[in-house]
Design an enzyme around this catalytic site. Structure first.
Site, PDB file in Angstrom:
ATOM      1  N   GLN A 158       6.711 -12.368  -0.769  1.00 37.20           N
ATOM      2  CA  GLN A 158       8.053 -11.969  -1.208  1.00 37.20           C
ATOM      3  C   GLN A 158       8.381 -10.558  -0.744  1.00 37.20           C
ATOM      4  OE1 GLN A 158       8.470 -12.778  -5.399  1.00 37.20           O
ATOM      5  NE2 GLN A 158       8.038 -14.945  -5.123  1.00 37.20           N
ATOM      6  N   ASP A 308      -0.517 -19.896  -6.159  1.00 35.65           N
ATOM      7  CA  ASP A 308       0.075 -20.617  -7.294  1.00 35.65           C
ATOM      8  C   ASP A 308      -0.826 -21.754  -7.801  1.00 35.65           C
ATOM      9  OD1 ASP A 308       2.257 -18.929  -7.202  1.00 35.65           O
ATOM     10  OD2 ASP A 308       3.393 -20.231  -5.853  1.00 35.65           O
ATOM     11  N   ARG A 381       4.147 -23.571 -14.174  1.00 38.48           N
ATOM     12  CA  ARG A 381       2.872 -24.026 -13.595  1.00 38.48           C
ATOM     13  C   ARG A 381       1.829 -24.275 -14.697  1.00 38.48           C
ATOM     14  NH1 ARG A 381       4.591 -24.954  -8.675  1.00 38.48           N
ATOM     15  NH2 ARG A 381       5.578 -23.234  -7.601  1.00 38.48           N
TER      16      ARG A 381
END
Ligand code: S3P
Length: 422
Positions: A158, A308, A381
């Site tokens: 990012q 993730d 998640r």
């Protein structure tokens, strides 16, 4: 129990953000097929609409009428990134070099997430950024930008993407050095939109120019598919084929590690090398079968490729015989929740045990998960991992606030229940 079933994951969220943003500032009309409509990607789309871009959202596609590099308009009200850090960080890079000011707000989960990591490089480029004690909202006063050479202090796609997008407005070539390779979707998307970018040795050089519209189809999201893949690995007699899934090497850490752990995973219909050159993402089918898992050692350098999915790997490690160690996963603290705390709470709540000391997870397996708990999380998640843990536990693990999965995968529970039933 369904055997050899075909699973179609939703379109990749990370790639969808990039596609929308580059389409918005390109010349011409872009059609994004297999568009992922979840809270996060819609946040990006709505911000771009507020910046004057026409976007037609249809059931499985989006058409973006590009405004060109200098065609965005000041939004009349502040922009909202909802709870999406990618929206906020990527748009900050995009908006830093405009000739107008912007404010980007975030909702509760996003308001806790660190933004200094983008403020630093963007300020070096000449951007005028104001944060609230390092956190959102972000106020950006548009300013002329200069090209910089920047070594990323953390492996973050990012942050890298914010600098690359700002680099499109800079007065020369922007150079970025990464400590470890992070997902390269922005680089691929820039290529697809005909912006020249040179990559080699963890170094990226961007030659700024106006992007040109390009039609594209987004592959399935490997992060959304991950709970399905792990559940299949752990449940006897089970097998699935994950269709049209992203196979980008910078996102394949989870699959690589499962294979190292002994999982029975193979690829079919790989669609890769020739197309990557033009910026299209590699994709294909992933065939997964039940298989006994072994413990594994994961080094810090591999973390970005599975960032993730680390909590899922931790769950996998509780089911494999021996000691698994995961080094340098401290970035997990800064996700939608502090995922170091969240995964410990989930496993301990379910009756298992994991240790986190000196930035290292140690997991001793195999463990019996007793379950009989309710998990109250607002982290999408973690809610999905709780669904996998539920399949393994003696008594149910219930998830309160199932709605949090809308952030990335609104249909998660209905899809998951079709494939896996306790
Ligand atoms: C993302 C990058 C990763 C990842 C996040 C999506 C992206 O974050 O955890 O879910 O789309 O670039 P960082 O870049 O902060 O590691």
């Amino acid at each position: 129990m369904i055997k050899n079933s075909i699973y179609m994951p939703p379109a990749d969220k990370s790639i969808t953000h990039r596609a929308l943003i580059l389409a918005a500032i390109s010349k011409g009309k872009t059609k994004i097929s297999n568009f992922s409509a979840c809270q996060d990607t819609l946040a990006t789309a709505y911000c771009l609409i507020k910046l004057g871009v026409k976007i037609k959202l249809e059931k499985n596609s989006a058409t973006v009428y590009g405004k060109g590099l200098y065609g965005l308009k000041k939004s009349r009200t502040s922009l909202t990134a909802d709870n999406c850090a990618a929206t906020m960080r990527l748009l900050s890079g995009l908006l830093a070099g405009q000739n107008f000011n912007s404010v980007i707000n975030g909702k509760k989960i996003l308001s806790r997430r660190p933004m200094k990591r983008i403020e630093e490089p963007l300020t070096l480029m000449g951007a005028k950024i104001q944060l609230s004690q390092g956190k959102p909202p972000i106020k950006i006063s548009g300013a002329p930008l200069k090209a910089i050479k920047y070594k990323l202090p953390i492996a973050s796609a990012q942050v890298k993407s914010a600098v690359l997008l700002a680099g499109l407005y800079a007065n020369g070539k922007t150079l970025i050095k990464e400590i470890y390779p992070s997902r390269n979707h922005t680089e691929n998307m820039l290529r697809l939109f005909k912006v020249k970018i040179n990559i080699g040795n963890n170094k990226i050089i961007l030659n700024p120019r106006e992007p040109k519209a390009a039609n594209l189809k987004i592959p399935g999201d490997i992060s959304s598919a991950a709970p399905f893949i792990l559940s299949t690995c752990l449940i006897k007699e089970k097998s699935i084929v994950v269709r049209n899934c992203l196979l980008n090497p910078t996102r394949m850490g989870f699959i690589k590690i499962l294979k190292k752990m002994g999982a029975d995973i193979s690829f079919k219909n790989k669609n890769s090398a020739d197309k990557i050159k033009t910026g299209h993402e590699p994709y294909g089918d992933i065939k997964v079968k039940y298989g006994k898992l072994k413990p594994v050692i994961i080094r810090k350098s591999a973390i970005p490729s599975m960032i993730d999915e680390i909590p899922l790997i931790i769950l996998a490690a509780t089911q494999s015989k021996g000691t698994t160690k995961i080094y340098g996963a401290d970035e997990l603290k800064y996700k939608e929740s502090d995922r170091i705390k969240s995964i410990i709470a989930l496993i301990h709540g379910a009756g298992g045990k994991i240790k986190y000391e000196n930035k290292t997870f140690t997991i001793q397996g195999p463990q019996k998960l007793k379950g009989g708990v309710s998990i109250n999380t607002s982290d999408h998640r973690i809610a999905m991992i709780a669904a996998v843990a539920n399949l393994l536990s003696e008594k149910p693990i219930k998830t309160i606030n199932k709605n949090c999965v809308k952030k990335s995968y609104p249909g998660f529970f209905s899809d998951f229940n079709k494939f896996f039933r306790k």
